[in-house]
Scaffold this motif. Structure first.
Motif, PDB file in Angstrom:
ATOM      1  N   LEU A 155       0.827  -1.199   0.000  1.00 30.76           N
ATOM      2  CA  LEU A 155       0.000   0.000   0.000  1.00 30.76           C
ATOM      3  C   LEU A 155       0.866   1.257   0.000  1.00 30.76           C
ATOM      4  CD1 LEU A 155      -2.651  -1.011   2.688  1.00 30.76           C
ATOM      5  CD2 LEU A 155      -2.709  -1.422   0.230  1.00 30.76           C
ATOM      6  N   PRO A 156       0.327   2.370  -0.500  1.00 36.36           N
ATOM      7  CA  PRO A 156       1.065   3.639  -0.424  1.00 36.36           C
ATOM      8  C   PRO A 156       1.322   4.006   1.033  1.00 36.36           C
ATOM      9  CG  PRO A 156      -0.830   3.813  -1.885  1.00 36.36           C
ATOM     10  CD  PRO A 156      -0.973   2.522  -1.154  1.00 36.36           C
ATOM     11  N   LYS A 157       2.319   4.787   1.270  1.00 35.33           N
ATOM     12  CA  LYS A 157       2.654   5.214   2.636  1.00 35.33           C
ATOM     13  C   LYS A 157       1.514   6.049   3.201  1.00 35.33           C
ATOM     14  CE  LYS A 157       6.162   7.658   5.343  1.00 35.33           C
ATOM     15  NZ  LYS A 157       7.421   8.443   5.284  1.00 35.33           N
ATOM     16  N   LEU A 158       1.171   5.780   4.440  1.00 37.05           N
ATOM     17  CA  LEU A 158       0.113   6.533   5.106  1.00 37.05           C
ATOM     18  C   LEU A 158       0.653   7.891   5.529  1.00 37.05           C
ATOM     19  CD1 LEU A 158      -2.670   6.872   6.403  1.00 37.05           C
ATOM     20  CD2 LEU A 158      -1.806   5.682   8.423  1.00 37.05           C
ATOM     21  N   GLU A 159       0.050   8.933   4.989  1.00 35.40           N
ATOM     22  CA  GLU A 159       0.444  10.300   5.341  1.00 35.40           C
ATOM     23  C   GLU A 159      -0.772  11.007   5.917  1.00 35.40           C
ATOM     24  OE1 GLU A 159       2.063  12.161   1.920  1.00 35.40           O
ATOM     25  OE2 GLU A 159       3.806  10.820   1.781  1.00 35.40           O
ATOM     26  N   GLU A 160      -0.755  11.183   7.218  1.00 34.97           N
ATOM     27  CA  GLU A 160      -1.885  11.837   7.886  1.00 34.97           C
ATOM     28  C   GLU A 160      -1.932  13.323   7.493  1.00 34.97           C
ATOM     29  OE1 GLU A 160      -4.270  10.735   9.542  1.00 34.97           O
ATOM     30  OE2 GLU A 160      -3.693   8.722  10.176  1.00 34.97           O
ATOM     31  N   LYS A 161      -3.091  13.750   7.001  1.00 33.92           N
ATOM     32  CA  LYS A 161      -3.244  15.154   6.633  1.00 33.92           C
ATOM     33  C   LYS A 161      -3.542  15.993   7.872  1.00 33.92           C
ATOM     34  CE  LYS A 161      -5.029  14.279   1.985  1.00 33.92           C
ATOM     35  NZ  LYS A 161      -6.183  14.471   1.070  1.00 33.92           N
ATOM     36  N   HIS A 162      -3.009  17.203   7.875  1.00 32.05           N
ATOM     37  CA  HIS A 162      -3.328  18.120   8.962  1.00 32.05           C
ATOM     38  C   HIS A 162      -4.755  18.624   8.779  1.00 32.05           C
ATOM     39  CE1 HIS A 162      -2.876  21.274  11.953  1.00 32.05           C
ATOM     40  NE2 HIS A 162      -3.423  22.101  11.075  1.00 32.05           N
ATOM     41  N   ARG A 163      -5.549  18.507   9.802  1.00 30.69           N
ATOM     42  CA  ARG A 163      -6.933  18.954   9.720  1.00 30.69           C
ATOM     43  C   ARG A 163      -7.064  20.304  10.407  1.00 30.69           C
ATOM     44  NH1 ARG A 163      -9.805  15.271   6.383  1.00 30.69           N
ATOM     45  NH2 ARG A 163      -9.008  13.193   6.802  1.00 30.69           N
ATOM     46  N   ASP A 164      -7.582  21.272   9.695  1.00 29.75           N
ATOM     47  CA  ASP A 164      -7.821  22.583  10.296  1.00 29.75           C
ATOM     48  C   ASP A 164      -9.062  22.530  11.170  1.00 29.75           C
ATOM     49  OD1 ASP A 164      -5.650  23.939   9.186  1.00 29.75           O
ATOM     50  OD2 ASP A 164      -6.727  24.242   7.300  1.00 29.75           O
ATOM     51  N   ALA A 165      -9.006  23.227  12.286  1.00 33.12           N
ATOM     52  CA  ALA A 165     -10.159  23.327  13.166  1.00 33.12           C
ATOM     53  C   ALA A 165     -10.862  24.655  12.897  1.00 33.12           C
ATOM     54  CB  ALA A 165      -9.715  23.250  14.625  1.00 33.12           C
ATOM     55  N   PHE A 166     -12.147  24.733  13.224  1.00 37.37           N
ATOM     56  CA  PHE A 166     -12.883  25.991  13.113  1.00 37.37           C
ATOM     57  C   PHE A 166     -12.351  26.977  14.144  1.00 37.37           C
ATOM     58  CE2 PHE A 166     -15.723  23.122  11.007  1.00 37.37           C
ATOM     59  CZ  PHE A 166     -16.528  23.877  10.163  1.00 37.37           C
ATOM     60  N   SER A 167     -12.127  28.203  13.737  1.00 38.72           N
ATOM     61  CA  SER A 167     -11.705  29.233  14.686  1.00 38.72           C
ATOM     62  C   SER A 167     -12.910  29.672  15.505  1.00 38.72           C
ATOM     63  CB  SER A 167     -11.129  30.430  13.939  1.00 38.72           C
ATOM     64  OG  SER A 167     -12.153  31.086  13.200  1.00 38.72           O
ATOM     65  N   GLU A 168     -12.655  30.412  16.580  1.00 33.67           N
ATOM     66  CA  GLU A 168     -13.764  30.910  17.401  1.00 33.67           C
ATOM     67  C   GLU A 168     -14.654  31.840  16.587  1.00 33.67           C
ATOM     68  OE1 GLU A 168     -12.920  32.427  21.270  1.00 33.67           O
ATOM     69  OE2 GLU A 168     -11.278  31.024  21.613  1.00 33.67           O
ATOM     70  N   ASP A 169     -14.049  32.658  15.724  1.00 30.94           N
ATOM     71  CA  ASP A 169     -14.837  33.578  14.891  1.00 30.94           C
ATOM     72  C   ASP A 169     -15.730  32.809  13.925  1.00 30.94           C
ATOM     73  OD1 ASP A 169     -13.801  35.818  16.100  1.00 30.94           O
ATOM     74  OD2 ASP A 169     -12.213  36.121  14.607  1.00 30.94           O
ATOM     75  N   GLU A 170     -15.213  31.716  13.370  1.00 36.94           N
ATOM     76  CA  GLU A 170     -16.014  30.914  12.444  1.00 36.94           C
ATOM     77  C   GLU A 170     -17.161  30.218  13.170  1.00 36.94           C
ATOM     78  OE1 GLU A 170     -12.610  29.842   9.084  1.00 36.94           O
ATOM     79  OE2 GLU A 170     -12.677  28.755  10.983  1.00 36.94           O
ATOM     80  N   GLN A 171     -16.928  29.815  14.384  1.00 36.56           N
ATOM     81  CA  GLN A 171     -18.012  29.214  15.167  1.00 36.56           C
ATOM     82  C   GLN A 171     -19.090  30.248  15.468  1.00 36.56           C
ATOM     83  OE1 GLN A 171     -16.618  26.569  18.468  1.00 36.56           O
ATOM     84  NE2 GLN A 171     -14.593  26.927  17.590  1.00 36.56           N
ATOM     85  N   LYS A 172     -18.670  31.490  15.737  1.00 35.45           N
ATOM     86  CA  LYS A 172     -19.639  32.569  15.985  1.00 35.45           C
ATOM     87  C   LYS A 172     -20.470  32.843  14.740  1.00 35.45           C
ATOM     88  CE  LYS A 172     -16.916  34.918  19.557  1.00 35.45           C
ATOM     89  NZ  LYS A 172     -16.102  36.116  19.876  1.00 35.45           N
ATOM     90  N   LEU A 173     -19.831  32.759  13.558  1.00 37.30           N
ATOM     91  CA  LEU A 173     -20.559  32.958  12.305  1.00 37.30           C
ATOM     92  C   LEU A 173     -21.646  31.901  12.135  1.00 37.30           C
ATOM     93  CD1 LEU A 173     -17.666  33.818   9.796  1.00 37.30           C
ATOM     94  CD2 LEU A 173     -19.498  35.354  10.560  1.00 37.30           C
ATOM     95  N   LEU A 174     -21.333  30.663  12.519  1.00 39.94           N
ATOM     96  CA  LEU A 174     -22.319  29.584  12.422  1.00 39.94           C
ATOM     97  C   LEU A 174     -23.509  29.855  13.342  1.00 39.94           C
ATOM     98  CD1 LEU A 174     -19.980  26.437  12.315  1.00 39.94           C
ATOM     99  CD2 LEU A 174     -21.448  27.257  10.458  1.00 39.94           C
ATOM    100  N   TRP A 175     -23.227  30.297  14.562  1.00 40.92           N
ATOM    101  CA  TRP A 175     -24.305  30.578  15.502  1.00 40.92           C
ATOM    102  C   TRP A 175     -25.160  31.749  15.021  1.00 40.92           C
ATOM    103  CZ3 TRP A 175     -26.294  27.458  18.710  1.00 40.92           C
ATOM    104  CH2 TRP A 175     -25.524  26.505  19.380  1.00 40.92           C
ATOM    105  N   THR A 176     -24.512  32.775  14.509  1.00 42.36           N
ATOM    106  CA  THR A 176     -25.258  33.942  14.006  1.00 42.36           C
ATOM    107  C   THR A 176     -26.176  33.534  12.862  1.00 42.36           C
ATOM    108  OG1 THR A 176     -23.451  35.443  14.623  1.00 42.36           O
ATOM    109  CG2 THR A 176     -25.035  36.242  12.990  1.00 42.36           C
ATOM    110  N   ALA A 177     -25.659  32.674  11.975  1.00 37.38           N
ATOM    111  CA  ALA A 177     -26.457  32.207  10.844  1.00 37.38           C
ATOM    112  C   ALA A 177     -27.648  31.387  11.324  1.00 37.38           C
ATOM    113  CB  ALA A 177     -25.584  31.389   9.890  1.00 37.38           C
ATOM    114  N   TRP A 178     -27.416  30.494  12.309  1.00 34.03           N
ATOM    115  CA  TRP A 178     -28.504  29.661  12.818  1.00 34.03           C
ATOM    116  C   TRP A 178     -29.578  30.523  13.479  1.00 34.03           C
ATOM    117  CZ3 TRP A 178     -30.562  28.373  17.704  1.00 34.03           C
ATOM    118  CH2 TRP A 178     -31.476  27.293  17.678  1.00 34.03           C
ATOM    119  N   GLU A 179     -29.157  31.503  14.266  1.00 34.51           N
ATOM    120  CA  GLU A 179     -30.112  32.374  14.960  1.00 34.51           C
ATOM    121  C   GLU A 179     -30.912  33.241  13.991  1.00 34.51           C
ATOM    122  OE1 GLU A 179     -27.487  34.357  17.587  1.00 34.51           O
ATOM    123  OE2 GLU A 179     -27.325  32.677  18.992  1.00 34.51           O
ATOM    124  N   SER A 180     -30.347  33.465  12.769  1.00 31.14           N
ATOM    125  CA  SER A 180     -31.053  34.276  11.774  1.00 31.14           C
ATOM    126  C   SER A 180     -31.980  33.436  10.900  1.00 31.14           C
ATOM    127  CB  SER A 180     -30.038  35.018  10.889  1.00 31.14           C
ATOM    128  OG  SER A 180     -29.324  34.101  10.076  1.00 31.14           O
TER     129      SER A 180
END
Length: 332
Positions: A155-180
């Motif tokens: 099998l090809p070599k396993l290379e774990e990709k770095h996963r970006d997490a949501f920033s606090e600002d992006e989480q706030k955007l999600l909440w604002t959108a849901w509340e609207s």
């Protein structure tokens, strides 16, 4: 004594209303025989019918890769998850070059070339090899293949990709959108706040959710730990789940296919004004990162919330940025 395909026998029915001719047409993966049977009025007629029944066996389709794939789907494949079956279907399609080839003619170099050409990363190649393992084991029961062959595929070599997490600002955007009123944003928000994976969200049913106890049971997938441990529901997510339950009081909360679910997820991010490409798996990484860094929660508690078997999983999921590292230094 071993029985071979085409060998037959005759016996009287228990109700004594005729005689049954039967021939062995194959064997199952567990070693038991598969028979073809036909009942006749007399023993003589049943005996005379054996050659014809055996002839039918000898004229069976050539045991190709497709032949055993269909057998797998009807047998063991019928008891695996929808997501895993879909992964095997994708793996099978990568083998289209050998679909009609007799499985006993396949060689390791031939299989290796197909895997190397069609799979450029570890996990798709692994799925192909696992599927071939199933097919070769079935073929081995019939004496048509060496079950060890797929294990020799590299099998090809396993290379774990770095996963970006949501920033606090992006989480706030999600909440604002849901509340609207942009209710689709409930999808990434629930995943972020509970640590649930895509497959778990897609199989989530109203009956699994206990809002009074604030937990979800029976939704876990893949690992023993995730299957046995309940998903804990934080206070903030209760109204989102309540809305979904109101819309779908019975059955699944997301009654759609995998592709449509992904479309819904990415539309929710767009509606919230999030421009970064954050995959559904980023939600689970956000859960772990927020708990371990922002909330400074003990590793054992993070382990329970994430339903991990070990705190070592934090090395894979938790992604502190420079600001978090600097804040830690300043706290000394």
């Amino acid at each position: 004594m071993a029985r071979t395909p085409g060998s037959g026998s005759v016996y009287q029915r228990k109700d004594r209303k005729g005689w049954t001719a039967q021939v062995v047409v194959g064997t199952r993966e567990n070693g038991s025989f598969i028979y073809k049977r036909k009942t006749y009025p007399t023993k003589r007629e049943a005996v005379l019918a054996l050659p014809e029944l055996s002839k039918v066996v000898n004229e069976r389709p050539v045991p190709t890769v497709t032949y055993y794939y269909k057998a797998f789907c009807k047998g063991r494949g019928a008891n695996i998850s929808e997501d895993k079956l879909r992964a095997y279907e994708i793996a099978y399609n990568k083998l289209k070059e050998i679909h009609t080839k007799p499985i006993n003619e396949l060689t390791v170099p031939m299989l290796q070339a197909i895997v190397s050409d069609s799979c450029k990363s570890y996990y798709p190649a692994r799925d192909v090899r696992v599927l071939l393992n199933h097919l070769f084991r079935l073929a081995a029961v019939d004496g048509n293949a060496n079950p060890a062959l797929p294990g020799l595929i590299e099998l090809p070599k396993l290379e774990e990709k770095h996963r970006d997490a949501f920033s606090e600002d992006e989480q706030k955007l999600l909440w604002t959108a849901w509340e609207s009123g942009k209710t689709d944003t409930a999808v990434p928000l629930i995943m972020i706040y509970t640590g649930m994976m895509t497959g778990e969200m897609r199989r989530l049913e109203a009956s699994m959710i206990d809002l009074e106890k604030q937990e979800i049971t029976g939704v876990g997938l893949k690992t023993k730990e995730r299957k046995e441990k309940s998903v804990l529901i934080p206070d903030a997510i209760v109204p989102l789940l309540q809305d979904l339950i109101t819309q779908h009081p019975e059955g699944r909360l997301f009654t759609m296919g995998e592709e449509d679910f992904y479309t819904l997820y990415y539309k929710a991010l767009t509606d919230a004004g999030i421009t970064r490409h954050l995959t559904p798996y980023s939600c689970r990484h956000t859960t772990a990162t927020a708990l371990a860094i922002t909330a400074n929660v003990a590793p054992q508690t993070v382990q329970r919330i994430m339903r991990w078997s070990s705190t070592k999983m934090m090395d894979r999921y938790v992604h502190p940025d420079d600001d978090a590292a600097r804040a830690a230094l300043n706290s000394i």
